[in-house]
Motif scaffolding. Sequence first.
Motif, PDB file in Angstrom:
ATOM      1  N   PRO A  78      11.856 -28.143 -29.848  1.00 43.10           N
ATOM      2  CA  PRO A  78      12.692 -27.444 -30.835  1.00 43.10           C
ATOM      3  C   PRO A  78      12.432 -25.938 -30.753  1.00 43.10           C
ATOM      4  N   LYS A  79      13.495 -25.141 -30.873  1.00 39.75           N
ATOM      5  CA  LYS A  79      13.352 -23.704 -30.614  1.00 39.75           C
ATOM      6  C   LYS A  79      13.803 -22.821 -31.769  1.00 39.75           C
ATOM      7  N   GLY A  80      14.385 -23.359 -32.796  1.00 35.27           N
ATOM      8  CA  GLY A  80      14.829 -22.524 -33.904  1.00 35.27           C
ATOM      9  C   GLY A  80      16.100 -21.763 -33.567  1.00 35.27           C
ATOM     10  N   GLY A  81      16.409 -20.773 -34.403  1.00 33.80           N
ATOM     11  CA  GLY A  81      17.660 -20.052 -34.257  1.00 33.80           C
ATOM     12  C   GLY A  81      17.551 -18.746 -33.515  1.00 33.80           C
ATOM     13  N   GLY A  82      17.253 -17.656 -34.222  1.00 31.46           N
ATOM     14  CA  GLY A  82      17.226 -16.326 -33.626  1.00 31.46           C
ATOM     15  C   GLY A  82      16.006 -16.085 -32.768  1.00 31.46           C
ATOM     16  N   LEU A  84      13.287 -14.280 -33.161  1.00 29.41           N
ATOM     17  CA  LEU A  84      11.972 -14.373 -33.798  1.00 29.41           C
ATOM     18  C   LEU A  84      11.537 -15.827 -33.958  1.00 29.41           C
ATOM     19  N   SER A  85      12.473 -16.678 -34.315  1.00 28.55           N
ATOM     20  CA  SER A  85      12.149 -18.105 -34.424  1.00 28.55           C
ATOM     21  C   SER A  85      11.792 -18.685 -33.060  1.00 28.55           C
ATOM     22  N   ARG A  86      12.510 -18.270 -32.032  1.00 25.21           N
ATOM     23  CA  ARG A  86      12.232 -18.784 -30.687  1.00 25.21           C
ATOM     24  C   ARG A  86      10.906 -18.256 -30.151  1.00 25.21           C
ATOM     25  N   LEU A  87      10.559 -17.018 -30.502  1.00 29.59           N
ATOM     26  CA  LEU A  87       9.247 -16.485 -30.092  1.00 29.59           C
ATOM     27  C   LEU A  87       8.138 -17.305 -30.728  1.00 29.59           C
ATOM     28  N   ASP A  88       8.281 -17.596 -32.018  1.00 24.64           N
ATOM     29  CA  ASP A  88       7.294 -18.425 -32.717  1.00 24.64           C
ATOM     30  C   ASP A  88       7.205 -19.804 -32.075  1.00 24.64           C
ATOM     31  N   ALA A  89       8.363 -20.398 -31.783  1.00 24.01           N
ATOM     32  CA  ALA A  89       8.387 -21.732 -31.167  1.00 24.01           C
ATOM     33  C   ALA A  89       7.743 -21.714 -29.790  1.00 24.01           C
ATOM     34  N   PHE A  90       8.021 -20.671 -29.007  1.00 25.26           N
ATOM     35  CA  PHE A  90       7.452 -20.583 -27.660  1.00 25.26           C
ATOM     36  C   PHE A  90       5.933 -20.468 -27.721  1.00 25.26           C
ATOM     37  N   ARG A 129      10.557 -19.213 -13.317  1.00 30.84           N
ATOM     38  CA  ARG A 129      11.482 -19.853 -14.261  1.00 30.84           C
ATOM     39  C   ARG A 129      10.868 -19.912 -15.655  1.00 30.84           C
ATOM     40  N   TYR A 130       9.576 -20.225 -15.718  1.00 28.17           N
ATOM     41  CA  TYR A 130       8.921 -20.295 -17.027  1.00 28.17           C
ATOM     42  C   TYR A 130       8.715 -18.902 -17.610  1.00 28.17           C
ATOM     43  N   GLU A 131       8.313 -17.960 -16.777  1.00 26.73           N
ATOM     44  CA  GLU A 131       8.108 -16.595 -17.251  1.00 26.73           C
ATOM     45  C   GLU A 131       9.405 -15.976 -17.782  1.00 26.73           C
ATOM     46  N   ALA A 132      10.539 -16.450 -17.256  1.00 23.88           N
ATOM     47  CA  ALA A 132      11.834 -15.936 -17.705  1.00 23.88           C
ATOM     48  C   ALA A 132      12.145 -16.341 -19.139  1.00 23.88           C
ATOM     49  N   VAL A 133      11.484 -17.397 -19.631  1.00 21.92           N
ATOM     50  CA  VAL A 133      11.758 -17.870 -20.994  1.00 21.92           C
ATOM     51  C   VAL A 133      11.358 -16.823 -22.031  1.00 21.92           C
ATOM     52  N   PRO A 134      10.082 -16.406 -22.087  1.00 17.75           N
ATOM     53  CA  PRO A 134       9.735 -15.389 -23.091  1.00 17.75           C
ATOM     54  C   PRO A 134      10.412 -14.051 -22.813  1.00 17.75           C
ATOM     55  N   GLU A 135      10.638 -13.724 -21.543  1.00 16.08           N
ATOM     56  CA  GLU A 135      11.310 -12.459 -21.248  1.00 16.08           C
ATOM     57  C   GLU A 135      12.699 -12.431 -21.875  1.00 16.08           C
ATOM     58  N   ALA A 136      13.430 -13.539 -21.774  1.00 11.27           N
ATOM     59  CA  ALA A 136      14.769 -13.601 -22.366  1.00 11.27           C
ATOM     60  C   ALA A 136      14.695 -13.492 -23.887  1.00 11.27           C
ATOM     61  N   ILE A 137      13.712 -14.139 -24.485  1.00 10.39           N
ATOM     62  CA  ILE A 137      13.537 -14.055 -25.942  1.00 10.39           C
ATOM     63  C   ILE A 137      13.270 -12.611 -26.361  1.00 10.39           C
ATOM     64  N   LEU A 138      12.392 -11.938 -25.622  1.00 12.58           N
ATOM     65  CA  LEU A 138      12.036 -10.564 -25.970  1.00 12.58           C
ATOM     66  C   LEU A 138      13.207  -9.608 -25.754  1.00 12.58           C
TER      67      LEU A 138
END
Length: 199
Positions: A78-82, A84-90, A129-138
Amino acid sequence: MARPSGSNADVTGPRVREAAERLFARHGYAAVSMRQIAGEVGIGAGALYHYTPDKQTLLFEMMRAHLDGLLGAWAEAPKGGGPLSRLDAFARFHIRYHLDRPDAVFIAYMELRSLEPANFAAIEALRKRYEAVPEAILREGAAAGDMVVPDPKLAAMALIAMLTGINTWYREGGRLDRASVETTYADMARGMVGARSPK
């Protein structure tokens, strides 16, 4: 090539990989021989080649399995909405996933140098591919004005390094339980990008 009498590929194959993982994490890939791995499993050294062609293949396959599992688990998390929520989830996801796999995490970071070029390229592609996840969130958080991130790629690498560092010190039964550590790291992740922790 026939398997040794009395063996079961569905049982012995995973035992070979588990033994190799323990030994690589404890002694380092270069110091471990195929004979040691076979001894750990309780089979003859020659029988080991029924389950893997060589030590390099064992290393590559365990690193690929770790990263495939990581990416698959994040896809289902689960990743949340915006942002900030996705950063917390990650942050919480990364802590939970890695705490349960200390040997695999150690090997995934410390034994990259031991991979042959083609294997390194394949593992590096999965890591990116994994490193791209937080980069996209940021990037999204910065664009929305929710985060202060001058260099999202650098910040993403720093975030992953901070989160993965938990495996170097956390011990079950210590001063902090997993839930407390997870929450604290999630708060630090938000602090890295100038976002306040949720009330």
